[in-house]
Design a protein around this motif. Structure first.
Motif, PDB file in Angstrom:
ATOM      1  N   ASN A 139       0.794  -1.237   0.000  1.00  0.00           N
ATOM      2  CA  ASN A 139       0.000   0.000   0.000  1.00  0.00           C
ATOM      3  C   ASN A 139       0.824   1.284   0.000  1.00  0.00           C
ATOM      4  O   ASN A 139       0.261   2.371   0.106  1.00  0.00           O
ATOM      5  N   VAL A 318      -7.658  -3.560   6.631  1.00  0.00           N
ATOM      6  CA  VAL A 318      -6.673  -3.170   5.617  1.00  0.00           C
ATOM      7  C   VAL A 318      -5.568  -2.291   6.202  1.00  0.00           C
ATOM      8  O   VAL A 318      -4.571  -2.016   5.541  1.00  0.00           O
ATOM      9  N   PRO A 338     -12.398  -1.680   4.466  1.00  0.00           N
ATOM     10  CA  PRO A 338     -12.536  -1.229   3.077  1.00  0.00           C
ATOM     11  C   PRO A 338     -13.693  -0.266   2.799  1.00  0.00           C
ATOM     12  O   PRO A 338     -13.609   0.500   1.853  1.00  0.00           O
TER      13      PRO A 338
END
Ligand SMILES: NC(=O)C1=CN([C@@H]2O[C@H](COP(=O)(O)OP(=O)(O)OC[C@H]3O[C@@H](n4cnc5c(N)ncnc54)[C@H](O)[C@@H]3O)[C@@H](O)[C@H]2O)C=CC1
Ligand SMILES: O=C(O)C(=O)Cc1ccc(O)cc1
Length: 360
Positions: A139, A318, A338
């Motif tokens: 990420n 996440v 999410p």
């Protein structure tokens, strides 16, 4: 058939890249190069590369070469590598400054070898192989700098490999990169150094340092040799940012000296609003996930328990950040999920277990 990939410099960044790439079907061979023999052996033992070679033997068949040595060593490595690289090879670096590296690529690489600048916006306070982390780039923003006229093939190849690390690629030109990182990374580092050294003048103050001091100074624990290089290779942009920052400090000083509460409050409010607008729940400049704050007891396994509760409810975490820990008491944890629907469901699941939780 996959790519032959060689990583030159098996420190935090090189070894983390190796760990992230090693299981990719795109990678047929993963070779490491490092002048410190023990580092090479440890990298093989860790699985960050499959074997090690000297530079020339390590790169002669490489399709893609990641140069992950210190900036100070990079020009000589590019010079040494240039005559050995095969036509069509892609060479990229991970250095924190880009204009100087693009100039070295331009000057030393032969035609038919593609030098593409790279900079993962993720790192560690640690140095060397011991700081390697397979998920370091997950990420994270990964900047690529393409020289004018680079064909799409080399860019595609490199992008495919970098995507295996979970990083998000953005492209920009080298001058823009150096200006932006001076603001977002290099100046904050200097500010952290100055804060710590200022506090060091009254060491007893360090005994009072709480979360705020830790948050604003974490990066001051990073590798001094690396940062010294960064400041020297990005002097112009860093000086520009320092001048702006000194101006900001002086303005604040002026308001306090004049007891000008109104202007001081305006500054504080402007900063608060701007800071709040920076996307959270993601690293770097990526879109924000929905955020949940939970307050949990300080006991072993509590983070695993949160994961289990949400995992059993089908919610994917996440992002996770420990915001505060009060020893013997509890901690505040930020979870990224999410979507807003996931966030609402997660809050309910946690509250059903008696855990304080809310959406931010
Ligand atoms: N550490 C960080 O947080 C980040 C670092 N970077 C960039 O990554 C680069 C590497 O940084 P780290 O991995 O932290 O360094 P590191 O100090 O952890 O590792 C550097 C490695 O390069 C090796 N090396 C030295 N001279 C070499 C040569 N001539 N040929 C091949 N290998 C050589 C060293 O033996 C060492 O194993 C730097 O240019 C830095 O600007 C970029 C993003 C984040
Ligand atoms: O530790 C952090 O938060 C960092 O910001 C690490 C870092 C250090 C140097 C870079 O060029 C990029 C990222």
């Amino acid at each position: 058939m996959g790519f032959v990939v060689t990583i030159v410099g098996l420190g935090v960044i090189g070894a983390s890249l190796g760990l992230a790439l090693k299981d990719s079907p795109l990678v047929e061979e993963l070779i490491g190069v490092d002048p410190q023999d023990h580092v090479g052996k440890e990298a093989v033992a860790l699985g960050a590369v499959r074997r090690t070679e000297k530079l020339e033997a390590g790169i002669e068949n490489a399709d893609v070469v990641f140069l992950c040595c210190p900036l100070e060593r990079l020009e000589e490595v590019i010079k040494q590598a240039a005559p050995v690289l095969k036509p069509g090879a892609v060479v990229t670096d991970v250095g924190s400054v880009k204009q100087v590296v693009m100039e070295w690529f331009r000057r030393w690489l032969p035609g038919g070898v593609y030098g593409i600048g790279g900079h993962p916006m993720a790192g560690s306070e640690r140095t060397g192989l011991a700081g390697a982390d397979r998920y370091l780039f997950e990420n994270a923003v990964y900047v690529l700098v393409l020289p004018p006229g680079t064909p799409s093939g080399p860019f595609e190849t490199l992008s495919q490999l970098i995507s295996c690390t979970g990083a998000k690629i953005i492209t920009m030109d080298a001058a823009q990169h150096d200006r932006l990182v001076a603001t977002a990374s290099h100046l904050p580092h200097l500010a952290a150094v100055a804060l710590v050294n200022q506090a060091g003048k009254a060491p007893e103050a360090l005994g009072l340092a709480g979360g705020g001091f830790r948050d604003t100074t974490r990066v001051a624990s990073s590798n001094p040799a690396m940062w010294e290089e960064i400041f020297m290779f990005n002097r112009e942009a860093v000086l520009d940012q320092l001048d702006g920052f000194i101006g900001e400090l002086n303005r604040l000083r002026g308001y306090i000296a004049a007891a000008d509460r109104q202007r001081l409050r305006q500054e504080l409010q402007a900063a608060q609003a701007l800071r709040e607008s920076v996307p959270r729940g993601a690293r770097g400049a990526l879109p924000s996930a929905c955020e949940i704050i939970t307050v949990v007891l300080d006991r072993p396994g509590v983070i695993g328990y949160l994961g289990t509760v949400l995992g059993e409810g089908g919610i994917n975490i996440v992002d996770i950040e420990i915001l505060r820990v009060r020893e013997g008491d509890g901690g505040t944890i930020r979870l990224g999920v999410p979507s807003v629907e996931d966030g609402e469901k997660a809050v309910k699941l946690l509250r059903d277990q008696g855990i304080k939780a809310w959406m931010r």
